[in-house]
Design an enzyme around this catalytic site. Structure first.
Site, mmCIF file in Angstrom:
data_model
loop_
_atom_site.group_PDB
_atom_site.id
_atom_site.type_symbol
_atom_site.label_atom_id
_atom_site.label_comp_id
_atom_site.label_asym_id
_atom_site.label_seq_id
_atom_site.Cartn_x
_atom_site.Cartn_y
_atom_site.Cartn_z
ATOM 1 N N GLY A 28 0.815 -1.219 0.000
ATOM 2 C CA GLY A 28 0.000 0.000 0.000
ATOM 3 C C GLY A 28 0.844 1.262 0.000
ATOM 4 N N HIS A 34 4.574 2.067 -7.888
ATOM 5 C CA HIS A 34 3.563 0.996 -7.940
ATOM 6 C C HIS A 34 2.699 1.130 -9.192
ATOM 7 C CE1 HIS A 34 4.126 1.421 -3.440
ATOM 8 N NE2 HIS A 34 4.378 0.142 -3.622
ATOM 9 N N LYS A 145 12.831 -3.107 -9.240
ATOM 10 C CA LYS A 145 14.260 -3.404 -9.082
ATOM 11 C C LYS A 145 14.849 -2.685 -7.876
ATOM 12 C CE LYS A 145 15.242 -4.210 -13.973
ATOM 13 N NZ LYS A 145 15.926 -3.694 -15.161
ATOM 14 N N LYS A 146 14.110 -1.732 -7.288
ATOM 15 C CA LYS A 146 14.662 -1.014 -6.144
ATOM 16 C C LYS A 146 14.975 -1.989 -4.998
ATOM 17 C CE LYS A 146 12.648 1.885 -3.105
ATOM 18 N NZ LYS A 146 13.309 1.533 -1.839
ATOM 19 N N VAL A 173 11.564 3.719 -10.292
ATOM 20 C CA VAL A 173 11.064 5.037 -10.716
ATOM 21 C C VAL A 173 11.647 6.076 -9.762
ATOM 22 C CG1 VAL A 173 9.004 6.441 -11.112
ATOM 23 C CG2 VAL A 173 8.950 3.989 -11.592
ATOM 24 N N SER A 183 7.601 4.221 -0.386
ATOM 25 C CA SER A 183 6.524 4.637 0.529
ATOM 26 C C SER A 183 7.117 5.301 1.751
ATOM 27 C CB SER A 183 5.696 3.422 0.944
ATOM 28 O OG SER A 183 5.174 2.797 -0.206
#
Ligand code: PAF
Length: 273
Positions: A28, A34, A145-146, A173, A183
């Site tokens: 979330g 996302h 990929k992070k 991104v 997040s």
């Protein structure tokens, strides 16, 4: 968009589908990273499923399980606008019992870097991902990929357990100034956000040095430490695609990873050569 909270009900619903299922598991607090995963899933599959579950078993004692950002309403709207077909929103009680079976992360790759700093974290990640795969039965599952080590371990689990799912890795991104989306960026004050830029800057500097022909990872690491001087750096690592430490950069087979604390917020980032 249909919303399910019960794992068995969702499993039943998806069982009869003829189309390919693209699955994006999340915790979330959805952001552009996302949304990129969801768009990718949307482009290539007849059905798109997103799960939102702040998985308690991947948080260690004293970590941010309680304060982890939760925004059900905003997340639901993002999913709706992104063309998601099914949103899965289980409770911890439906996902776990009292005395559960767990997946164990591999002894070496699962316990270096993130696994060393957060021992047991990957057991929780792999356990919940395996459960989610059995509920959703995706043809394709999308991961950023992070979280490079998470991605590698999930790929390994798919191989080791002979699972029928294609793991799709999607590029990190970044904000226009280079900060990798996370997040946990929501925790940063303006000043801390500015400090956090040193992480992506250090990665950029490393790639410039490599482009100039420098291969010695100790030399590059020293320079990266200088750039991130004011941060609490947990690790800077150069590893190959199998997560073995590298003394020399190998073009096309090197991931440079950083974990650092900015204030009290722990951030990770990496770049793949
Ligand atoms: O990357 C994440 O958000 C989580 O680790 C995942 C894969 C959804 C498992 O809880």
């Amino acid at each position: 968009m249909k919303i399910f909270r019960d794992p068995i009900a969702l499993q039943q619903e998806l069982k009869g589908l003829q189309s390919s299922i693209g699955f994006v598991p999340t915790m979330g607090a959805l952001h552009l990273g996302h949304r990129t995963l969801i768009e990718e899933a949307r482009r290539r599959n007849g059905t798109v499923v997103v799960s939102i579950f702040v998985n308690p078993t991947q948080f260690l004692e004293g970590e941010d399980l309680e304060s982890y950002p939760r925004n059900e309403e905003a997340d639901r709207r993002i999913c709706e606008l992104s063309g998601v077909d099914y949103l899965f929103y289980p409770s911890a009680e439906r996902m776990y019992g009292q005395d559960d079976v767990y997946v164990g992360a591999p002894d070496v790759r699962g316990y270096v870097l993130e696994g060393a700093s957060r021992a047991g974290h990957f057991d929780g990640v792999l356990t919940v991902v395996l459960k989610l795969f059995h509920i959703v039965t995706p043809t394709h599952a999308y991961f950023g990929k992070k979280d490079a080590q998470q991605l590698a371990l999930i790929k390994q689990m798919v191989q080791d357990f002979f699972l029928h799912v294609n793991i799709v890795a999607v590029d990190t991104v970044r904000e226009s100034d280079g900060l990798a989306l996370s997040s946990r960026n929501l925790y940063l004050s303006d000043a801390e956000r500015h400090e956090a830029l040193k992480i992506s800057y250090a990665l950029k500097r490393a790639t410039t040095m490599i482009a100039q022909g420098i291969r010695d990872t100790a030399v590059i690491t020293r320079e990266m430490h200088k750039i991130m001087g004011s941060l609490e750096v947990e690790y800077i690592a150069f590893v190959d695609n199998e997560f073995h430490e590298l003394p020399q950069v190998e073009i096309d087979n090197t991931i440079i990873l950083i974990a650092a604390k900015v204030g009290t917020t722990r951030l990770i980032d990496n770049i793949q050569l």
